[in-house]
Design an enzyme around this catalytic site. Structure first.
Site, PDB file in Angstrom:
ATOM      1  N   ASP A  41       0.817  -1.207   0.000  1.00 31.34           N
ATOM      2  CA  ASP A  41       0.000   0.000   0.000  1.00 31.34           C
ATOM      3  C   ASP A  41       0.858   1.268   0.000  1.00 31.34           C
ATOM      4  O   ASP A  41       2.071   1.218   0.262  1.00 31.34           O
ATOM      5  CB  ASP A  41      -0.916  -0.019   1.230  1.00 31.34           C
TER       6      ASP A  41
ATOM      7  N   ASP B 194     -10.733   1.893  -3.725  1.00 24.29           N
ATOM      8  CA  ASP B 194     -11.231   1.522  -2.401  1.00 24.29           C
ATOM      9  C   ASP B 194     -12.749   1.420  -2.398  1.00 24.29           C
ATOM     10  O   ASP B 194     -13.345   1.098  -1.370  1.00 24.29           O
ATOM     11  CB  ASP B 194     -10.791   2.546  -1.350  1.00 24.29           C
TER      12      ASP B 194
HETATM   13  C1  GLA Z   1      -5.828   1.780   2.121  1.00 24.96           C
HETATM   14  C2  GLA Z   1      -6.195   0.682   1.143  1.00 24.96           C
HETATM   15  C3  GLA Z   1      -7.270  -0.178   1.776  1.00 24.96           C
HETATM   16  C4  GLA Z   1      -6.788  -0.747   3.074  1.00 24.96           C
HETATM   17  C5  GLA Z   1      -6.332   0.365   3.990  1.00 24.96           C
HETATM   18  C6  GLA Z   1      -5.654  -0.177   5.218  1.00 24.96           C
HETATM   19  O1  GLA Z   1      -6.873   2.679   2.298  1.00 24.96           O
HETATM   20  O2  GLA Z   1      -6.563   1.209  -0.066  1.00 24.96           O
HETATM   21  O3  GLA Z   1      -7.644  -1.208   0.874  1.00 24.96           O
HETATM   22  O4  GLA Z   1      -5.728  -1.653   2.837  1.00 24.96           O
HETATM   23  O5  GLA Z   1      -5.411   1.234   3.351  1.00 24.96           O
HETATM   24  O6  GLA Z   1      -5.281   0.842   6.070  1.00 24.96           O
END
Ligand code: GLA
Length: 692
Positions: free
Chosen positions: A439, A496
């Site tokens: 990430d 997301d």
């Molecule tokens: C980001 C990612 C999510 C999740 C969160 C975890 O927002 O896009 O899918 O993994 O971090 O903190």
């Protein structure tokens, strides 16, 4: 005059780039559909020479592979640099030599103390990769270096991409006008906001017809695109790193690779070329024969509240539904109970996991799934042991504003990369992990190409040390999706948003650039966590089944009927992923704006699936036929509706597909189209087609 050409691709996607030079940096005299073999390039070069009139210099400055300010080029120059002391430099280059074979054209131009190399490379996938390298005898400061500059056609529009968190890949279609269209990502990522793609659509080009050319700049650190119409009417497109991304003087600079494709088959040709190139060349799979596993990701199920009992119960449900990989998301390390702490401290949280991750992994393995883990290695929370120990490892000014409570580590520092390499490697050595969700959740405080080179280096060394591990690129969803990161990773988290209605549109537009095999798509919770929409399971499941399929929800919420639907869609996906993910997504020009539809065609043309998503209520009473695309006109195809059970109660007519199969020629299916039963909003018809 001297001319050269480079050819790539075949059929509707065959393209040629031809250049000429009369002593200066070569200029492109052709970029587009393949030229006949017998084309006389000298004549072609002569044919593009322009007249002169009032208000002009006595010679037109060339729109070369690097338009030069030193030659009084009237528009944006392809190179802007200064001496180490800051004095502006206006070099004037002359052509020195060319090296060429069937797949490579390297053109070298020189100026006082400088060498400019333009490399054009034809790939077996039909894409041409373009890269510029600048060498200097003495250190210089680089402000801007464009990848080889291409002239844009005189007709048509510019289609580029913008987006935001939870709404990625939105297409802009704008007309050319005199002046500049500038898209610049200054957030240190390729970004949600200005993804590095552009399509130059010929006049009236649609998904299925017309001419189009497209470019994709394979760089993850933020880029700049200049699409400029000069006062004289010529048009150019430049791509390079964001302005000023090279922060230190140097003697060698290079751009990322700019990927060029050309299509005589409309925008779908662009999609087909990019999909194939990303899947078959850019991404390097640990085991290409291994089927893409059905994912389970626990983020929207439990967030930071990790505990073995809940996760084991969810894993049971995931396996029962058909999942093959279980991914433990954020929250397993340091003292990470929320997003204010612990990034940088990559050791398992003993409070939540007194016996480490072993019991969970053993449980997951017992259920027949592999195990994946979330990391965000480039980041650090001020509240972390790492930051307390190494405050100097932070990128950017000390008094900067945080993003999601976090700072960025300076990846240009070898000691930072070494720390991260060891931290991730130790976890991978201790636990059987076959997948990392990598990430990157904040905008960078500065634009610096060294940071991007650092992350590429780190990923490359981790890949080398752990060759069987697959990596997903996530950046708050789709904040870092480009060929640069994809040459080190295997999947992207497109967004997301697990809201299937949003996803339907996003996936459809992203298919112009991304293949199904790398585009993650998950069945989200009944009530979406990013939009509040409540959507039926059938719609959520079928939308996710269009790409690399997975679940991301607390599966314990499933009611009997929902579970049955999810199970059956999962089984369908598993039975079909083998050919689907190696095929091509063709976007249908739907005559009903309420319907988003696509055909996914197998590589051998033997079968396809049609997904027709009804986003809202149509204006007219009855569905309009969907004209398919990508079929053989003379071939006959047997059609079968996969999900007749999704017909609404009000569907009471004799639609043929509701009650049986239909066999029609490709011509009939592409010309007149498929007539589907009426549909409620937020439902999808899924139709399988097989060549008979
Ligand atoms: C980001 C990612 C999510 C999740 C969160 C975890 O927002 O896009 O899918 O993994 O971090 O903190």
């Amino acid at each position: 005059m001297t001319e050269f050409r480079l050819d790539a691709g075949s059929g509707d996607l065959a393209q040629t780039i031809a250049v000429t030079t009369s002593g200066g940096i070569p200029e492109v005299i052709w970029w587009g559909p393949a030229l006949p073999e017998g084309e006389d390039l000298a004549e072609l070069a002569a044919s593009v020479r322009n007249d002169l009139t009032g208000g002009m210099l006595d010679r037109l400055p060339a729109l070369s592979l690097c338009p030069e300010a030193g030659r009084a080029f009237q528009g944006q120059a392809g190179l802007v640099l200064s001496a180490e002391d800051g004095a502006p430099m206006l070099p004037v280059f002359s052509f020195e030599r060319a090296e060429e074979d069937d797949t490579l054209l390297r053109l070298v131009s020189v100026a006082e103390g400088l060498r400019l190399t333009h490399e054009l490379r034809a790939y077996p996938t039909g894409v041409i990769g373009l890269r510029t390298v600048l060498d200097a005898k003495r250190p210089v400061r680089l402000h801007w270096l464009a990848a080889p500059v291409l002239p844009a056609p005189q007709d048509g529009d510019i289609i580029d991409v913008h987006g935001k968190w939870t709404r990625e890949f939105h297409l802009n279609r704008v007309a050319w006008t005199p002046g500049i269209r500038l898209r610049e990502a200054r957030t240190g990522r390729s970004g949600h906001e200005h993804p590095p793609y552009v399509i130059l659509a010929g006049r009236g080009a649609t998904n299925s017809a017309g001419e189009a050319r497209a470019l994709h700049y394979g760089w993850s650190g933020g880029h700049r695109m200049v699409a400029e119409e000069l006062p004289d009417g010529r048009r150019q497109v430049q791509f390079g790193h964001a302005w000023g991304a090279e922060t230190a003087p140097g003697m060698r600079f290079e751009t990322a690779e700019l990927l060029a494709v050309s299509s005589r088959a409309g925008l779908n040709g662009i999609g087909a070329a990019f999909q194939r190139d990303i899947r078959d060349r850019v991404v390097t799979w640990p085991d290409p024969a291994r089927a893409r596993p059905v994912h389970y990701n626990c983020w929207e199920a439990i967030y930071f509240n990790h505990n073995l009992a809940d996760l084991a119960a969810i894993a049971d449900r995931a396996a029962e539904m058909g999942a093959e990989r279980f991914v433990l998301d954020d929250g397993w390390f340091g003292r990470r109970d929320d997003d204010t702490t612990s990034l940088g401290d990559w050791t398992v949280d003993q409070r939540k996991w007194p016996d480490g991750l072993h019991p969970l992994i053993a449980h997951v393995h017992k259920l027949g799934m592999t195990f994946g883990l979330w990391f965000e290695p480039e980041m650090v929370n001020p509240d972390s042991d790492l930051m307390r120990a190494h405050p100097d490892w932070m990128l950017g000014p000390a008094d900067q504003v945080a993003g999601r409570n976090q700072m960025v580590l300076d990846l240009s520092k070898p000691e930072v990369r070494e720390y991260l390499f060891n931290a991730v490697s130790e976890i991978l050595a201790e636990y059987p992990i076959d997948y990392i969700k990598w990430d990157h959740n904040r905008l960078l405080p500065v634009v610096d190409a060294a940071q991007t080179r650092g992350i590429y280096e780190l990923l490359a060394s981790l890949r080398k040390a752990h060759p069987a591990v697959e990596i997903e690129s996530c950046a708050s969803g789709g904040g870092r999706i480009d060929a640069g990161i994809l040459s080190h990773t295997h999947r992207v988290w497109l967004s997301d948003s697990n809201d299937a209605l949003e996803r339907l549109r996003m996936q459809h537009d992203a298919a112009l650039f991304l293949p199904a095999a790398i585009t993650g798509s998950h069945v989200g919770p009944r009530k979406s966590h990013t939009s509040g929409r409540v959507l039926p399971m059938s719609f959520r499941a079928w939308v996710a089944a269009q790409r690399h399929f997975g679940f991301e929800m607390d599966l314990r919420e499933l009611k009997g009927e929902e579970a049955a639907t999810l199970k059956s869609v999962t089984a369908w996906w598993k039975a079909n992923r083998g050919w689907m993910l190696g095929g091509t997504i063709h976007r249908i020009d739907s005559d009903d704006p309420a319907v988003v539809a696509e055909v996914q065609m197998a590589a051998d043309g033997g079968r396809f699936v049609l997904f027709a998503g009804q986003g809202e209520t149509s204006v007219q009473i009855l569905p309009r036929p969907l004209r398919l695309i990508g079929l053989e006109p003379e071939a006959r195809y047997r059609l079968r509706l996969v999900n007749p059970e999704d017909a609404p109660r009000q569907s009471r007519g004799p639609n043929a597909l509701k009650s049986g199969e239909l066999t029609l020629t490709g011509r009939a299916l592409m010309q007149r189209g498929v007539l589907l039963p009426v549909a409620w909003p937020v439902t999808i018809w899924v139709v399988e087609g097989e060549r008979v």
